[in-house]
Scaffold this active site. Structure first.
Site, PDB file in Angstrom:
ATOM      1  N   ASP A   1      -5.546  -1.205  14.171  1.00  0.00           N
ATOM      2  CA  ASP A   1      -6.828  -1.121  14.638  1.00  0.00           C
ATOM      3  C   ASP A   1      -6.979  -0.834  16.046  1.00  0.00           C
ATOM      4  OD1 ASP A   1      -7.285  -1.972  11.978  1.00  0.00           O
ATOM      5  OD2 ASP A   1      -7.469  -4.261  12.574  1.00  0.00           O
TER       6      ASP A   1
ATOM      7  N   ARG B   1      -8.158 -17.425  23.621  1.00  0.00           N
ATOM      8  CA  ARG B   1      -9.034 -16.434  23.842  1.00  0.00           C
ATOM      9  C   ARG B   1      -9.792 -16.584  25.064  1.00  0.00           C
ATOM     10  NH1 ARG B   1      -6.365 -14.510  20.642  1.00  0.00           N
ATOM     11  NH2 ARG B   1      -7.042 -14.042  18.439  1.00  0.00           N
TER      12      ARG B   1
ATOM     13  N   ASP C   1     -13.470 -15.063  16.836  1.00  0.00           N
ATOM     14  CA  ASP C   1     -13.035 -14.590  18.235  1.00  0.00           C
ATOM     15  C   ASP C   1     -13.975 -13.486  18.906  1.00  0.00           C
ATOM     16  OD1 ASP C   1     -10.540 -15.676  17.892  1.00  0.00           O
ATOM     17  OD2 ASP C   1      -9.541 -13.910  16.801  1.00  0.00           O
TER      18      ASP C   1
ATOM     19  N   SER D   1      -3.291 -11.820   7.315  1.00  0.00           N
ATOM     20  CA  SER D   1      -3.914 -11.556   8.703  1.00  0.00           C
ATOM     21  C   SER D   1      -3.461 -12.835   9.491  1.00  0.00           C
ATOM     22  CB  SER D   1      -5.223 -11.607   8.669  1.00  0.00           C
ATOM     23  OG  SER D   1      -5.800 -11.467   9.836  1.00  0.00           O
TER      24      SER D   1
END
Length: 407
Positions: free
Chosen positions: A13, A93, A122, A176
């Site tokens: 990605d 994060r 996210d 994932s």
């Protein structure tokens, strides 16, 4: 040429994003790989990033910062989202956002780009962090950009090849995953159907199921000072190393596997399986020590604020006055959370094995059934009379009203 900082993992990605940013925006792309303890092989990332068109790659180790300044405040607060999720992704994060802003300032970049999708949490966490720390910096989210145009791994691979990037990416579909020193999350495949049981044999990375754990228990001790773990089994270690060691021990004994359907910030429900062996042990040990040293009112308020803090962190609001205020309250409560917690691990269970603290509020003479000088059983009678007075007055009034209705 203006610069953009790309949060870079080295995967398909974010590799496809590099030529897309150059083609779409005309930016010079500076990649930044944030090492949160994900255990991935970082060798070769610089070559891959530059082969894909990046001008530079930063590899930033934030593990200690994450453990000491983000994870521990949540452990001390007892912050658990929806009673189950220990927030491994949510805590990481803001750490990443802060580092991306730091690199952006260093490089005089005008934008920061992340690869989070438009459906998840996210994107909110990254962007709220960036807005709070650098409101002047533009945020680019390719998955929300109509010009992105790629909706599969196959499409991304073809895009890369068309731009001279021929790397060994496969089209195999798997879970994932998001991994850091605190946990690993799993989403996708059979987990998308809540009626299906997780395929743990195929899924688990950090440990085993309780059924496959050893038939013998293991004993361990964790020493705390002001709410922070300082030693494991008597050996002084920094927080990150304690978490790593507990991950190994806990994973072996089937600790910390959670299957949850959670409520995302964007409004949808999602199902995931989280492995947090070390974190589960650490949270339990900290709670057991607090049981011994905190008074009743502090524990009650702390439970409320811990739940509130979990929601705040989950929603990406780390860099806010309300988070700072709750953390300040928690800091005060931790001044006497010092002592040793002993535990036994057995097939997914964490069993108390004794807790000691120089600040213990437990009094054996008070708690025992033997009458002592500090407690006279007769005193309870007057206390109960006053404590129950509102109930008695109300009951008497209700009885009077009933009699009036029957007349």
């Amino acid at each position: 040429m203006d610069k953009v900082i790309l949060a870079y993992s080295g995967g398909l990605d974010t590799t496809a994003v590099i030529p897309w940013l150059k083609e779409t925006y005309g930016y010079e792309v500076v990649c930044c790989c944030i090492d949160c303890g994900q255990g991935e092989e970082l060798d070769g990332l610089e070559e891959r990033a530059k082969l894909s068109g990046a001008s530079k790659l930063y590899i930033e180790d934030v593990v200690d910062d994450l453990c000491e300044n983000y994870i521990m405040p949540c452990v001390q607060a007892g912050a658990v989202y929806e009673h189950k999720y220990l927030m491994g992704t949510a805590m990481a994060r803001p750490t990443i956002a802060a580092k991306l802003v730091e690199i952006a300032r260093k490089e005089n970049a005008v934008a920061i780009c992340h690869g989070a999708t438009g459906k998840g949490n996210d994107q909110i966490r990254f962007e709220l962090g960036i807005k709070a720390l650098a409101p002047d910096i533009k945020v680019i989210a390719p998955w929300r950009d109509d010009r992105w145009g790629m909706d599969s791994r196959e499409a991304e691979i073809e895009y890369c090849k068309a731009h001279g990037i021929d790397l060994p990416f496969g089209t195999d579909q798997s879970y994932s995953r998001d991994r850091n020193i605190w946990h690993i999350s799993h989403e996708g495949l059979e987990l998308e159907d809540p009626a299906q049981a997780p395929n743990y044999d195929h899924m688990l990375v950090l440990g085993v199921t309780p059924e496959k754990a050893p038939d013998e228990d293991v004993e361990l001790s964790i020493s705390f000072e002001k709410g922070v773990p300082i030693a494991l089994n008597g050996k002084k270690m920094k927080v990150a190393d304690i978490i790593r060691e507990l991950n190994t021990i806990g994973g072996k004994h089937g600790i910390g596997i959670v299957d949850i359907v959670e409520n995302r910030v964007v409004g949808m429900k999602s199902r995931g399986v989280y492995e947090t062996p070390g974190g589960t042990i650490l949270m339990e040990a900290h709670q057991q020590l607090e049981e011994l040293v905190l008074d009743r009112d502090t524990i009650a308020l702390k439970l409320e604020l811990g739940s509130k803090l979990a929601s705040i962190v989950y929603e990406g609001k780390w860099f806010t006055p309300v988070r700072e205020a709750i953390s300040a309250f928690v800091d005060v409560t931790q001044q006497y959370v010092t002592g040793e917690v002993k535990l036994r691990l057995y097939k997914g269970n964490i069993i108390k094995n004794g807790t000691t603290s120089p600040y213990s509020l437990y009094s054996e003479s008070l708690a025992s059934f033997t009458t002592g000088d500090m407690y006279d059983h007769h005193d309870a009678e007057g206390f109960i009379t006053l404590w129950g007075l509102p109930l008695k007055v109300r009951a008497m009034r209700m009885n009077e009203l009933k009699k009036d209705k029957t007349k």
